[in-house]
Enzyme design. Structure first.
Site, short mmCIF file in Angstrom:
data_model
loop_
_atom_site.label_atom_id
_atom_site.label_comp_id
_atom_site.label_asym_id
_atom_site.label_seq_id
_atom_site.Cartn_x
_atom_site.Cartn_y
_atom_site.Cartn_z
N LYS A 147 0.29 3.86 -2.74
CA LYS A 147 -0.67 4.97 -2.68
C LYS A 147 0.02 6.33 -2.61
CE LYS A 147 -4.51 2.36 -0.57
NZ LYS A 147 -3.90 1.03 -0.42
N SER A 199 0.79 -1.24 0.00
CA SER A 199 0.00 0.00 0.00
C SER A 199 0.82 1.29 0.00
CB SER A 199 -0.96 0.01 1.20
OG SER A 199 -2.13 -0.72 0.90
N SER A 206 -5.76 4.19 4.20
CA SER A 206 -5.30 3.22 3.19
C SER A 206 -6.48 2.71 2.38
CB SER A 206 -4.56 2.05 3.85
OG SER A 206 -3.82 1.33 2.87
#
Length: 521
Positions: free
Chosen positions: A180, A177, A354
């Site tokens: 991102k 993640s 997230s």
């Protein structure tokens, strides 16, 4: 920061952290108590609470980044914004009338400690020495049994962009993640922080068909209290009014998802971590009223959104057919529209929580702004091209999605720290939400329950987490013991022999804590 202030801060810091740990549960309850729109903390009250809990870091008293409420807004930041003159602020505009251009958004109130000394203004505070930094970090990262066989890391001085520590800096790994961060930079750069995503209704003149046209806003909500996000209720109000003005109370209803191309299903398949990637959905296609974390998703988010919209029109005296898929023509008349919060707000919410659905929607916005096909493949091309324009190190990089769920993603620690440093570059103020949206250790988002054993990092480390089976990553910023703002990225993986996730996360957290506590000169 002058030397006397620095000495005072270093002496007071342990006591501030202890107070923060003691009162944190009470602050959370206070923040939850002010959630109703009728009750708001004043700016002095917010500032006082912030100072009490120890988020007055590096630059005196700083307003705190309170937890996200159930709608996805940070309550303390929302209250602070409401007290500011004009629109803008961390709330990024809450008015229902979006015809007026909003003022330039100000940084989130929690940003002061993060944004202090960026752009070379930290010259009075020495940067860490490279050897001293290596002596601290090497033993913490050279733990194959805990972190896995592959470990890479970079630490960069944000003020100068100089790399202070590197361990396999240019090697690409599965970023999970932390992808991102790249998505956020690409989206803000491609569209600008004030860009809003519009959901609209149109009327076909020949067939009298009302078409609900998706624009790609995953934060469109069917909750009655939209709290600053685009509301399906508001769109139904405006559409019903427009139809009644035309003396229409029975219509054929359809919905248009033609904005996106390619498959809607993410390559990982049906999963509670992400809905189908479609240009029309409400509440991220969740089948319950949850607003964060994994949740069962409806099989067809667009059809579900259209059904909910039909029910809302019916409540307002407009009868409709059962909605089906269609495509609005260029002859259709505009009926009504609602706009998302500015992209800056979407980026902050994505990073703090997230949020995979917002991440994929933002990647689509990059493709649309770049003239690429809005699909997984087109998104990847557009993101790569946008980051290349910024002069970022992309060797070996591969984008397979915008969320980091795809194990085909490949990023380097060098790129992640370069992204964070670019977000602190005075020449790129449009990227600042990348820094202000990062979760705060011990307080917000995906770091709210971490660092319980690392009190020195509470409120000091701000970082994006990343976790897949066999993959653990952490990338963000820290104001170190001398008040210097550093960007860091730690990536660890072992797909053949996956390490214990809890232990691996703790090891990365301890490395970030050591970086925060270290003057390293």
């Amino acid at each position: 920061m002058v030397v006397p202030e620095l000495r005072a801060w270093r002496a007071a810091r342990p006591h501030v952290v202890r107070v923060a740990r003691t009162v944190k549960p009470h602050v959370a309850r206070i923040t939850q108590a002010v959630r109703p729109p009728s009750v708001r903390l004043t700016t002095p009250q917010v500032t006082a609470i912030a100072a009490t809990v120890g988020l007055a870091l590096a630059a005196g008293a700083v307003a705190a980044a309170g937890p996200w409420d159930s709608t996805g807004q940070r309550t303390a930041e929302r209250d602070w914004a409401a007290s500011q003159e004009g629109e803008g602020g961390a709330d990024h505009g809450r008015r229902s009338d979006t015809s007026q251009k909003p003022a330039q958004p100000q940084p989130a109130p929690s940003a002061a400690s993060v944004l202090a000394r960026v752009g070379g203004s930290a010259s009075a505070v020495p940067a860490p020495a490279e050897k001293a930094l290596a002596d601290v970090l090497d033993p913490l990262l050279d733990k194959a049994a805990v972190l896995g066989a592959r470990r890479t890391a970079v630490v960069v001085d944000v003020a100068t962009g100089k790399r202070l520590y590197g361990k396999g800096a240019d090697e690409v790994q599965i970023p999970a993640s932390t992808t991102k961060i790249a998505t956020a930079v690409a989206a803000l750069s491609a569209t600008g922080p004030e860009h809003r995503i519009k959901t609209r209704t149109v009327l076909e003149p020949d067939t009298k068909e009302v078409v609900l046209v998706g624009g790609g806003d995953p934060t469109l909500t069917a909750e009655k209290d939209a709290d600053g996000w685009a509301s399906l209720h508001t769109l139904a109000d405006r559409t019903a009014t427009a139809l009644k003005d035309r003396h229409m109370d029975r219509v054929t209803l359809s919905y248009d998802t033609s904005l996106y191309a390619g498959p809607a299903l993410h390559p990982i398949g049906v999963n509670d971590n992400i809905a189908q990637v479609t240009s029309l959905m409400v509440d991220e296609g969740r089948s319950d009223d949850s607003t964060g974390g994994p949740a069962a998703r409806v099989p067809d988010p667009a059809a579900d959104a259209a059904r909910q919209f039909a029910d809302l029109l019916h409540d307002r005296g407009i009868k409709t057919t059962n909605p089906g898929p269609s495509k609005a023509t260029n002859r259709a008349e505009a009926l009504a529209s609602v706009s998302s919060a500015p992209l800056s707000a979407l980026v902050e919410r994505m990073l703090t929580n997230s949020d995979n659905d917002i991440a994929e929607a933002l990647a689509r916005q990059v493709a649309l702004a770049s003239g690429e096909q809005p699909s997984f493949e087109g998104d990847a091309k557009a993101m790569h091209a946008q980051l290349k324009k910024l002069g970022l190190p992309l060797s070996g990089t591969n984008f397979a999605d915008g969320s980091g769920l795809n194990r085909a993603d490949r990023l380097s620690a060098d790129l992640l720290t370069a992204l964070l440093a670019k977000a602190g570059d005075p020449a790129h103020p449009e990227l600042r939400p990348v820094l202000t949206g990062l979760p705060v250790a011990g307080f917000t988002g995906t770091l709210s329950t971490r660092y319980s054993d690392d009190p020195a990092a509470t409120g000091v480390v701000r970082a994006k987490t990343g976790t897949l089976t066999g993959v653990n990553t952490l990338a963000g910023t820290v104001v170190n013991a001398d008040g210097r703002l550093l960007a860091f990225a730690f990536l660890a993986s072992d797909e053949a022999d996956p390490p214990n996730t809890v232990e691996a996360r703790a090891a990365l957290d301890h490395a970030a804590t050591a970086l925060a506590a270290c003057g390293c000169r």
